[in-house]
Write an enzyme that holds these catalytic residues in place. Structure first.
Site, PDB file in Angstrom:
ATOM      1  N   ASP A 172       0.840  -1.183   0.000  1.00  0.00           N
ATOM      2  CA  ASP A 172       0.000   0.000   0.000  1.00  0.00           C
ATOM      3  C   ASP A 172       0.886   1.248   0.000  1.00  0.00           C
ATOM      4  OD1 ASP A 172      -2.739   1.097   0.398  1.00  0.00           O
ATOM      5  OD2 ASP A 172      -1.796   1.939   2.195  1.00  0.00           O
ATOM      6  N   GLU A 174       1.500   0.223  -4.923  1.00  0.00           N
ATOM      7  CA  GLU A 174       0.988   1.494  -5.434  1.00  0.00           C
ATOM      8  C   GLU A 174       2.160   2.468  -5.515  1.00  0.00           C
ATOM      9  OE1 GLU A 174      -3.461   2.172  -3.785  1.00  0.00           O
ATOM     10  OE2 GLU A 174      -1.916   2.320  -2.258  1.00  0.00           O
TER      11      GLU A 174
END
Ligand code: CA
Length: 639
Positions: free
Chosen positions: A335, A367
């Site tokens: 993340d 990400e």
């Protein structure tokens, strides 16, 4: 303490602890507690019989002073068999004593109030010794992203009530739609979809859900408390710290039995709050500060962790390796990876590579952005898209440019993209098909193995809801639905046949809706659930996805992730609005996003693999001189 002290050479030389034994190391004879707390003047460990003082039978057992040794590590060996004993530390820094759980806890009581000593050997389910990592060649990877609760919370899942929303739902090998015995759901469904990887939303212990009761709402879990402990609300008994560990392992084993790899979403970039085990153990160390000592906010949660500080970097590596080795997790999704530094990500990749037999095949992606600027130490490079060439081989990044080109931006719900009718999008689509990023970003990767392609994920609207919001239609429900299905299919076609690794949100293939909600992270189960009955209303589309996956797998020129394979893609200038056409080896692809059927003499001979959105895996129908590609559909021809 001023956070900048922690990044000095002096501090790092004096206090970097390289041992692998932090936390409570259990044996039948004794347990060794070790805490890294270089700024503490004293640390003690307190033992209890239960996970919280509210539980019947909770008793304080004893408190032991710990001894400071090398590198700021406090140690205490307590004799006896402490399996199942709960504990906390009392850490005194600058005259303030804080009670905290263990940064390195492997087990926890309910709601993370106390850590627990655990004999991990008793948490292994029957047959665990034969469970092995499942990996696939990267080029065959198909990722399906799901929240543990959403997977089976709905009654239509056919999962027995006591397992709904729990890890154990994955172990039910008879699951069918409402128990009808005919339409497979959950893992049985996945076995025939063709996906290779189940990506679980955060499944480590997070803070936003009260584990002591049944909750109306779910939470996505991006609020970590104990990184090395499974979340209690997904277990059938969160009060006994051993149960969630065993049930998590049962879930992994069940997915492995189904031939599916398990990816875990890891959120090392921030914690539930600053009132965390990290901050209470070594105040100021684990979080980045700006020059004024203020905690930076690149996570939009007010507490960016500091992967670029030695002991947190080590923590991240240790944690990933712990999940891989103890729980047989096969891959990791980071993340807000843009809040970690490239060096840390590369060291994680290197560590995972050492796992015998399959380490190199274990997938890592993240990400490549953050929610804002963070306080990186001097010289550290954020692991963003811009740094894609510095990230090691085997670390892939989400391509949000294909996502936005195909269906429109996530932030403006009403603005369409290519498949839902925006004009002049042909070039944007041509740019992202060969693993490219948008022109204005200036990054042109030539390595498809580093690119994750997708049009839907847990964040934002489902693909279906985005299509609804972005398309104005006065037609009847049926006509409208047919058109949305065509758009959905075309979007999936572009993702599956673009260069890179395909990824989808669970249920994208079955028109999953969150009733127009996008940021549904803490909303009701009803909004977030996968409705398996609804999925089967779109069985035709599910079959289309199965066909796409099968085609991708069959043709090396589609799935190949080498940079050289990009040379095989040759775009045809059709000059027809809404049409993108290209050749890739002996395959010709024609995408028509326009409102009109288009016909052309392409001077090619061959057979249809896809004829205007209808898949024929046996390619039985000959191509005529004039090829017609119907409105909002894809055609693929095998020459
Ligand atoms: Ca929790």
């Amino acid at each position: 303490m001023d956070g900048n002290v922690f990044v000095t050479k002096e501090f790092e030389e004096k206090y970097t602890y390289e041992g692998k034994d932090l936390g409570a190391v259990y044996s039948k004879e004794n347990t060794t507690f070790k805490v890294w707390a270089p700024t503490a003047s004293s640390v003690s460990v307190c033992l209890y019989t239960k996970g919280s003082s509210a539980e019947t039978g909770d008793k304080f057992i004893n408190e032991y002073e710990m001894t400071l040794g090398d590198k700021g590590v406090y140690t205490k060996v307590v004799d006896g068999d402490l399996d199942g004993v709960y504990y906390i530390y009392k850490v005194t820094v600058d005259g303030v004593t804080r009670e905290t759980c263990d940064v390195y806890a492997k087990a926890s009581g309910v709601n993370s109030l106390r850590s627990m000593v655990i004999d991990l050997s008793r948490t292994n389910p029957e047959g665990w010794e034969n469970d092995k990592h499942i990996t696939f060649p990267l080029e065959e990877t198909e990722i399906w992203e799901v929240h543990v609760g959403d997977f089976s919370n709905d009654i239509s899942s056919g999962i027995k009530p006591e397992h709904r929303g729990k890890f154990l739902a994955f172990t039910d090998d008879t699951s069918t739609l409402n128990g009808d015995g005919v339409h497979p759901t959950c893992v049985n469904y996945l076995k025939q979809l063709g996906i290779t990887h189940v990506h679980l939303l955060p499944s480590y212990d997070y803070g936003s859900i009260d584990e002591t009761k049944e909750n109306e709402n779910i939470n996505w879990g991006y609020d970590p408390v104990n990184y090395n402990v499974p979340e209690g609300s997904y277990s059938t008994n969160p009060f006994d710290g051993a149960v969630r560990i065993k049930e998590f392992k049962e879930m992994v084993m069940a997915l492995h039995k189904a031939g599916i790899s398990v990816v875990m979403d890891v959120v090392y970039n921030h914690t539930y709050s600053l009132d965390s085990v990290f901050e209470k153990t070594v105040p100021g160390y684990y979080y980045r500060q700006d020059e004024n000592g203020k905690y930076t906010d690149g996570s939009a949660c007010g507490n960016d962790t500091a992967s670029d500080r030695e002991m947190y970097r080590r923590y991240m590596i240790d944690s990933v390796m712990y999940w891989a080795n103890e729980y047989h997790i096969d891959g990791f999704r980071f993340d807000l990876m843009g809040l970690h530094d490239v060096e840390t990500m590369n060291q994680i990749r290197e560590a995972v590579n050492t796992i015998p037999e399959c380490g190199k095949e274990m997938i890592i992606y993240g990400e490549p952005w953050s929610a804002g600027p963070s306080g990186f130490r001097e010289g550290a490079t954020p692991a963003t898209k811009k740094a894609i060439n510095e990230l090691a081989e085997g670390i892939a990044v989400f391509n949000d440019d294909i996502r936005d080109a195909v269906k429109g931006p996530f932030c403006d719900l009403e603005v369409p993209g290519y498949v839902n009718g925006k004009e002049d999008m042909e070039n944007d689509v041509m740019q992202v098909i060969p693993a490219g990023f948008a022109e204005d970003f200036g990054v042109q990767p030539s390595n498809p193995s580093k690119v994750i392609n997708y049009v839907s994920a847990h964040d934002n609207s489902t693909l279906w809801d985005k299509l609804i919001d972005s398309v104005l239609m006065d037609d009847s429900y049926t006509v409208r639905n047919e058109r949305l299905v065509k758009m959905n299919k075309l979007a999936a076609t572009i993702v599956q046949f673009a260069k890179g690794i395909p990824f989808m949100q669970a249920g994208e293939e079955g028109a999953r809706t969150k009733f127009g909600e996008d940021n549904s992270y803490n909303m009701s189960k009803k909004i977030n659930n996968i409705d398996w009955a609804r999925m089967y209303e779109y069985e035709d589309m599910i079959d289309y996805y199965k066909g796409l996956i099968a085609i991708r797998k069959e043709y090396p020129q589609i799935k190949s992730l080498t940079s050289e394979s990009l040379d095989d893609i040759i775009f045809n200038e059709t000059g027809i609005p809404g049409v993108v056409a290209f050749e890739n080896g002996d395959l010709t692809f024609i995408y028509n996003a326009s409102d009109k059927d288009v016909s052309a003499d392409m001077h090619i001979h061959g057979k249809y693999l896809i004829d205007s959105g209808n898949i024929d895996l046996s390619a039985s129908k000959d191509v005529e001189d004039i090829i017609t590609v119907k409105s909002i559909s894809a055609t693929v021809i095998l020459s």
